[in-house]
Design a protein around this motif. Structure first.
Motif, PDB file in Angstrom:
ATOM      1  N   UNK A 179      -2.461   5.141  -0.769  1.00  0.00           N
ATOM      2  CA  UNK A 179      -3.807   4.605  -0.964  1.00  0.00           C
ATOM      3  C   UNK A 179      -3.794   3.377  -1.858  1.00  0.00           C
ATOM      4  N   UNK A 180      -2.633   3.122  -2.465  1.00  0.00           N
ATOM      5  CA  UNK A 180      -2.528   1.964  -3.336  1.00  0.00           C
ATOM      6  C   UNK A 180      -1.070   1.615  -3.574  1.00  0.00           C
ATOM      7  N   UNK A 181      -0.807   0.340  -3.847  1.00  0.00           N
ATOM      8  CA  UNK A 181       0.542  -0.143  -4.127  1.00  0.00           C
ATOM      9  C   UNK A 181       0.531  -0.980  -5.395  1.00  0.00           C
ATOM     10  N   UNK A 182       1.468  -0.690  -6.274  1.00  0.00           N
ATOM     11  CA  UNK A 182       1.644  -1.457  -7.509  1.00  0.00           C
ATOM     12  C   UNK A 182       2.946  -2.239  -7.385  1.00  0.00           C
ATOM     13  N   UNK A 183       2.974  -3.440  -7.876  1.00  0.00           N
ATOM     14  CA  UNK A 183       4.144  -4.299  -7.714  1.00  0.00           C
ATOM     15  C   UNK A 183       5.344  -3.753  -8.465  1.00  0.00           C
ATOM     16  N   UNK A 184       6.534  -3.847  -7.834  1.00  0.00           N
ATOM     17  CA  UNK A 184       7.765  -3.472  -8.535  1.00  0.00           C
ATOM     18  C   UNK A 184       8.081  -4.470  -9.641  1.00  0.00           C
ATOM     19  N   UNK A 185       7.423  -5.622  -9.604  1.00  0.00           N
ATOM     20  CA  UNK A 185       7.559  -6.569 -10.714  1.00  0.00           C
ATOM     21  C   UNK A 185       7.075  -5.941 -12.022  1.00  0.00           C
ATOM     22  N   UNK A 186       6.237  -4.916 -11.903  1.00  0.00           N
ATOM     23  CA  UNK A 186       5.767  -4.192 -13.090  1.00  0.00           C
ATOM     24  C   UNK A 186       6.940  -3.487 -13.771  1.00  0.00           C
ATOM     25  N   UNK A 187       7.790  -2.811 -12.979  1.00  0.00           N
ATOM     26  CA  UNK A 187       8.970  -2.138 -13.544  1.00  0.00           C
ATOM     27  C   UNK A 187       9.922  -3.180 -14.120  1.00  0.00           C
ATOM     28  N   UNK A 188      10.116  -4.280 -13.405  1.00  0.00           N
ATOM     29  CA  UNK A 188      11.001  -5.341 -13.880  1.00  0.00           C
ATOM     30  C   UNK A 188      10.532  -5.874 -15.219  1.00  0.00           C
ATOM     31  N   UNK A 189       9.218  -5.986 -15.359  1.00  0.00           N
ATOM     32  CA  UNK A 189       8.657  -6.469 -16.626  1.00  0.00           C
ATOM     33  C   UNK A 189       8.872  -5.457 -17.744  1.00  0.00           C
TER      34      UNK A 189
END
Length: 812
Positions: free
Chosen positions: A196-206
């Protein structure tokens, strides 16, 4: 034109004259076609999984095939660097995307808190691989920045009351703020990966740093974390990549693999095949079973066959009613071809009328079908062009097949014999009607036996002793820091309730995913060797709370301070795999592998628990290591043993005590028994559908038998009168009719028994733990079939036996 008008008038006239038989024919065809239409919609939904993607034929899921000390482990998830590295190394891979599943996200909106279990993390490239229609936002940039998020239309309406929410934000209970950069259309139900939603993997990288996130060292290639999908170039096959993969393995993985005596092979599965993946993969998503699709297809075919048999039987049986009409038409110049065309056209028109009625019945029955199949079909599904074409096609085919023989039979009547009153034909066609009735009840008997076997197997699954007390366990997921930091005090408060018999912490629970790790164990020859084992971290009370049984040694004990580092408890399956026999206690064991300077402590086996089914009963019990741990931050599953079934009372007590710690997160709980039932959701659906369609098949067969018995009763009216005059009683007449039909039912059941045995024996092979084939179901199907036949035939037979003999003899 006048000829066609004449044919239509003839059809209407005959339908009105034999209204009872016409309605039986129409109802039988319509019910059979209704069930067939619903099954077709279900099958289409299953076989088109993930095919809404524009390039589905070029999209593949990467999977792992690990060999560790000659033991194979297949995984649906792969290494973080695998996708990007393959894209860099091989021009055949034009895009890749990684999706990291998350168990739960908690968001707050104003004063309310919401739990979402279908939010995942994904690379920004996901929209280049999958076809995900955007309602608003730019898919090219939507997931490029840290803490960016795209949500479904349903989720947007849930939180904001509108789909136009780009620029808004959502905050989780940890204080992270996610910026909404896009809204996509809700996914169809037939996709294997729901979100139902997608969060960027750039969040984990950050959060963890680019160097760690993008690490391509050997160690990172031996740690599986994410689902990886690739889009291959046109005219490219997976074999082109697999043929070169040994070089990839040597470059990135071999150095560490040799140290742990392991190897890795890449698996590449077409996206359209993922839902029906036959191999059992660790960490796989819920999938379908193509065998059940075949079963539904066979049932649909049998329904149409039985409905067609009804039409054929009743039409040929009523042939004498139209004998004079046929004779006059032949004398008037009509040849066999024209007569066949007329009767075949009548059959097709009847089937088309049944098709229209079946469409209406399908719309009315769809809510019931949805409840059985766990789907959300509606009338929009029926209005799809391919469904409408199917309805038209099945109507035409049914009309042609069911009318082909009656048309040929009716057109073959001798006009001279008919008009002289010498009968319709010199040939007796009763054998055909007998054979068709036998075929109908043979199919009904197979379905009855199959339904009983499926129900018995499902009951066996529900009742089987799994090796632990599943009906006594209430499980809490520790999702709040305030509770986790005070978990000992919280557990003590829970145990104050007299209905609580104990509490225990663990990393997982039966029916859920178990971790898998390469460990080092003492082999039979005394040497240490590496193998991958499932594992679960538990506390000291786990054995008693879950109701496990020790077969050797002891369980973890607080009195032994070294148990956390130097003691291990395993199950019988692990003992069998390592061939320890009765000498398991004291065997050396290391939780991991001493490589690259590691110095893990060597422990020993202190106990062996009896095998318990911590996975599905489809599969045998696998080796398992229960590892002692006391860290509540690590073990987030709290199992509570409840006595006397007082779950509601205990749950209210837990909620009250939990609130004393001022938690930010809402309580998350489940019942172990209910979670385990969910493992067999597909079998439950199949059972419901098979039972329902079995009832329909029996009903259609009974309709045909009712019509045939009505006709036979009328045909033998004079014979009945003569028998009554000669002294036969009503009971003797009734017995005569019942015997005639019952013997057909007996024969059909005898034929069905070997067919049923072979089919259901094969189906039971899907379960490692299964019932023996119940041969007594043969008797049940026979008795039930005879009962249905007797009830159906008795009504007309009783009428015939009670007729005035004088009136019966005068009937021509």
């Amino acid at each position: 034109m006048s000829l066609i008008k004449n044919y239509i008038l003839s059809l209407v006239r005959n339908a009105r004259r034999d209204l009872f038989f016409t309605l039986l024919n129409l109802l039988g065809l319509a019910i059979g076609m209704t069930a067939t239409i619903m099954i077709f919609i279900y099958i289409q939904d299953q076989v088109t999984f993930d095919k809404q993607n524009e390039h589905f034929d070029r999209i593949y899921r990467l999977e792992g095939d690990f060999f560790i000390n000659e033991k194979q482990d297949l995984t649906a998830i792969t290494q973080i660097p695998l996708g990007p590295t393959l894209k860099d190394e091989y021009p055949e891979v034009i895009e890749q995307t990684r999706i990291l599943p998350r168990r739960d996200f908690y968001f707050k909106r104003n004063e309310d808190t919401f739990k979402e279990d279908s939010i995942m993390l994904a690379d920004s490239t996901i929209f280049n691989v999958f076809t995900i229609p955007f309602i608003t936002g730019d898919p090219n940039t939507a997931l490029t920045a840290p803490f960016s998020m795209v949500i479904s239309q349903t989720l947007a309406n849930k939180y904001f009351g509108s789909w136009d929410v780009v620029g808004e934000s959502m905050q989780d209970l940890q204080g992270n703020t996610f910026n909404i950069t896009g809204v996509f259309a809700d996914q169809p139900s037939n996709v294997h990966l729901h979100f139902n939603g997608l969060i960027s993997t750039a969040t984990i990288e950050d959060q963890i740093g680019s160097e760690r996130f993008n690490d391509r060292s050997a160690g990172s290639f031996w740690n599986v974390t994410c689902y990886t999908y690739v889009l291959l170039a046109e005219n490219t096959t997976p074999d082109m990549i697999l043929s070169k993969f040994p070089e990839f393995y040597d470059k990135y993985m071999k150095s560490l693999g040799d140290q742990i005596k392991a190897s890795f092979k890449l698996r590449i599965t077409p996206l359209a095949d993922v839902h029906f993946q036959k191999d059992e993969l660790t960490w796989d998503l819920p999938k379908g079973n193509m065998n059940y699709v075949y079963i539904m297809g066979v049932i649909a075919f049998l329904l149409i066959v039985i409905a067609s048999i009804n039409y054929t039987n009743l039409t040929t049986a009523r042939a004498t009613n139209r004998a004079k009409e046929i004779g006059i038409r032949k004398v008037g110049g009509a040849n066999k071809r024209k007569l066949r065309s007329q009767f075949l056209a009548e059959s097709v028109v009847m089937a088309l009328c049944a098709g229209v009625l079946a469409t209406l019945l399908t719309i009315l029955a769809m809510p019931l079908f949805n409840s059985l199949a766990g789907k959300t079909f509606d009338f929009h599904n029926i209005l799809q062009s391919n469904i409408l074409l199917f309805i038209l096609g099945v109507s035409l085919v049914t009309g042609l097949l069911s009318g082909l023989y009656p048309a040929s039979y009716l057109a073959s009547f001798n006009p001279v014999a008919i008009l002289k009153g010498n009968g319709t034909s010199s040939r007796d066609r009763g054998w055909l009607r007998t054979g068709l009735v036998i075929a109908q009840f043979m199919i009904s008997a197979v379905m009855i036996i199959g339904s009983i076997v499926v129900a018995l197997q499902m009951g066996y699954i529900q009742r089987k002793d799994l090796g632990f007390d599943k009906d006594k366990i209430l499980m809490l997921t520790l999702n709040d820091t305030a509770v986790i930091n005070n978990v000992t005090a919280f557990m003590e408060e829970i145990k104050r309730n007299p209905s609580v018999e104990g509490t225990s912490l663990s990393t997982t629970a039966p029916g859920r995913f178990y971790g898998k790790q390469v460990m080092t164990a003492e082999m039979n020859d005394g040497e240490m060797g590496e193998k991958a084992f499932n594992n679960c971290f538990v506390d000291y009370d786990y054995l008693d709370v879950m109701g496990l049984k020790l077969v050797e040694g002891r369980f973890y004990d607080r009195a032994f301070g070294s148990d956390i580092t130097n003691a291990f408890v395993v199950n019988e399956a692990l003992v069998r795999e390592l061939q320890w026999g009765d000498n398991a206690l004291g065997k050396k064991f290391i939780r991991g592998v001493n490589i690259q300077g590691a110095n893990l402590p060597t422990g020993e086996i202190v106990g062996v628990v009896k095998d318990f089914n911590y996975g599905s009963l489809h599969n045998p019990v696998e080796p398992l290591v229960l590892i002692c741990n006391e860290n509540a931050n690590f073990m987030r599953t709290l199992s509570i043993r409840v006595g006397d079934g007082n779950f509601s009372e205990v749950l209210e007590w837990i909620k009250e005590k939990r609130n004393e710690f001022n938690p930010a997160y809402p309580i998350q709980y489940s019942y172990l028994s209910e979670e385990l039932k969910a493992l067999y959701g597909e079998e439950k659906v199949v059972l419901g559908l098979v039972l329902s369609f079995t009832v329909l098949i029996i009903f259609i067969a009974a309709l045909g038998l009712l019509g045939l018995s009505s006709f036979m009763t009328v045909k033998r009216t004079r014979e009945t009168g003569i028998r009554r005059v000669m002294g036969a009683s009503q009971n003797q007449i009734l017995y005569l009719f019942l015997t005639q039909f019952s013997k057909w039912v007996v024969i059909s059941n005898i034929i069905s028994w070997p067919l049923s045995y072979l089919a259901m024996k094969n189906w039971l092979q899907n379960f490692t733990y299964r019932i023996d084939f119940p041969f007594w179901t043969f008797i049940i199907s026979l008795l039930l079939s005879i009962t249905i036949a007797v009830i159906t035939v008795s009504w007309q037979s009783i009428k015939a036996s009670r007729m005035n003999p004088a009136a019966s003899i005068r009937v021509e």
